[in-house]
Design an enzyme around this catalytic site. Structure first.
Site, PDB file in Angstrom:
ATOM      1  N   SER A 117       4.824  -4.544   1.853  1.00  0.00           N
ATOM      2  CA  SER A 117       4.894  -5.877   1.266  1.00  0.00           C
ATOM      3  C   SER A 117       6.326  -6.418   1.245  1.00  0.00           C
ATOM      4  CB  SER A 117       4.287  -5.830  -0.142  1.00  0.00           C
ATOM      5  OG  SER A 117       4.127  -7.113  -0.673  1.00  0.00           O
ATOM      6  N   ASP A 144      -4.649 -10.289   4.701  1.00  0.00           N
ATOM      7  CA  ASP A 144      -5.050  -9.091   3.959  1.00  0.00           C
ATOM      8  C   ASP A 144      -5.278  -9.391   2.484  1.00  0.00           C
ATOM      9  OD1 ASP A 144      -2.537  -9.449   2.875  1.00  0.00           O
ATOM     10  OD2 ASP A 144      -1.754  -7.493   3.469  1.00  0.00           O
ATOM     11  N   HIS A 200      -4.380  -5.669   1.286  1.00  0.00           N
ATOM     12  CA  HIS A 200      -2.986  -5.460   0.894  1.00  0.00           C
ATOM     13  C   HIS A 200      -2.820  -4.254  -0.025  1.00  0.00           C
ATOM     14  CE1 HIS A 200       1.074  -7.156   0.959  1.00  0.00           C
ATOM     15  NE2 HIS A 200       1.187  -6.831  -0.323  1.00  0.00           N
TER      16      HIS A 200
END
Length: 308
Positions: free
Chosen positions: A102, A253, A275
């Site tokens: 991320s 995602d 994610h």
């Protein structure tokens, strides 16, 4: 006759042991691996809950040396990148392989710009390399300088302080800076400052695997999933189902668009993984079709085979 039997037994044992010995060094990279968490993340909570659930152990059991970095829960990628550089400079290793999730991806790219001689590779996992439309929407709903912004920032910073206490860290927090840095505009500004190293400015694609920064060749890789709903038992899936609405028909995602995740050599973007699945959470609840832990393990083997 007895000697022949003894030799046969020894050969049999050697044949049976060979796969085990090979497996034992499957993830044994030359340089240690540093795992870097994303926004609202941590390395470990109380030594019991790891951000990268079971990933460190699954890398270490086959020979890897693994460190889990702690940077700010919420802050700009520039600030987090400096924190990560300080952390790596304190490790007993000449170079490291960074695997970052991320916001950890732009954080790691900042670090690579600061201490390129200490970085062997940077791998982006569902990384926010060109911003997130979720952050764009949130920025639009939270006007700069408003009471709403002040309240949201205070809450985010307070949560960060709690995470600091639980993880034994003392990282500074700045919720507004975290939001700004993850918007499309904020990430574009960061990419401009970093010279778009490893990130394709013009198209939905990666770049070359070899990225030169400060005269140092650093290997850049990335992968991502493109699913949102992957496991009915995972309570984070409904949340991602809502946030995914920000992307319309764009593959994503749940928090980051697929095109935004691409960096360096793109290993894959087809994985049935959202994610949160990318870090093997929530506690291993994931799709039947993609095991995120296997992606980390196979990538460590890829780094090993490149002499990294």
């Amino acid at each position: 006759m007895r000697n022949l039997i003894t030799v046969a037994v020894m050969l049999g044992c050697a044949i049976l042991a060979a796969p085990t010995l090979s497996h034992a060094s499957y993830t044994q990279t030359r340089h240690p691996i540093v795992l870097v968490h994303g926004v609202t993340g941590f390395n470990t909570i109380g030594g019991l809950i790891n951000y990268f659930h079971t990933v460190p152990w699954n890398l270490e059991r086959s020979g890897a040396r693994v460190y889990s970095a702690s940077v700010s829960f919420v802050n700009s990628s520039e600030q987090r990148g400096q924190q990560l550089a300080n952390y790596i400079n304190g490790l007993p290793a000449a170079k490291v392989n960074i695997m970052a999730h991320s916001q950890g991806a732009p954080t790691a790219r900042v670090t690579a710009s600061l201490i390129p001689h200490r970085i062997a590779s940077v791998t982006s996992i569902n990384g926010v390399n060109k911003g997130s439309k979720v952050a764009d929407v949130a920025r639009g709903l939270i006007p700069p300088g408003s009471y709403v912004e002040g309240g949201a920032n205070a809450i985010a910073n307070a949560l960060g302080d709690i995470v600091n206490a639980l993880s034994g860290s003392s990282n500074p927090q700045d919720g507004v800076a975290a939001l700004e840095t993850l918007t499309s505009r904020g990430t574009t500004s960061l990419n401009n400052a970093l010279g778009w190293k490893g990130v394709n400015r013009w198209s939905c694609a990666g770049t070359n695997e070899d990225v030169w920064i400060g005269g140092q060749r650093i290997k850049f890789f990335s992968w991502t999933g493109r699913s949102v709903w992957t496991n009915w038992t995972d309570v984070t899936d409904p949340f991602l189902g809502v946030t995914s609405l920000a992307f319309g028909n764009e593959p994503n995602d749940g928090l980051v668009g697929v095109c935004s995740t691409m960096m360096g050599r793109v290993i894959g973007t087809h994985y049935d993984m959202n994610h949160v699945d990318a870090i093997n959470h929530l506690f291993g609840a994931r799709s039947w079709w993609t095991d995120p832990v296997s992606l980390y393990r196979s990538h460590a083997n890829r780094l090993k085979n490149r002499g990294l």
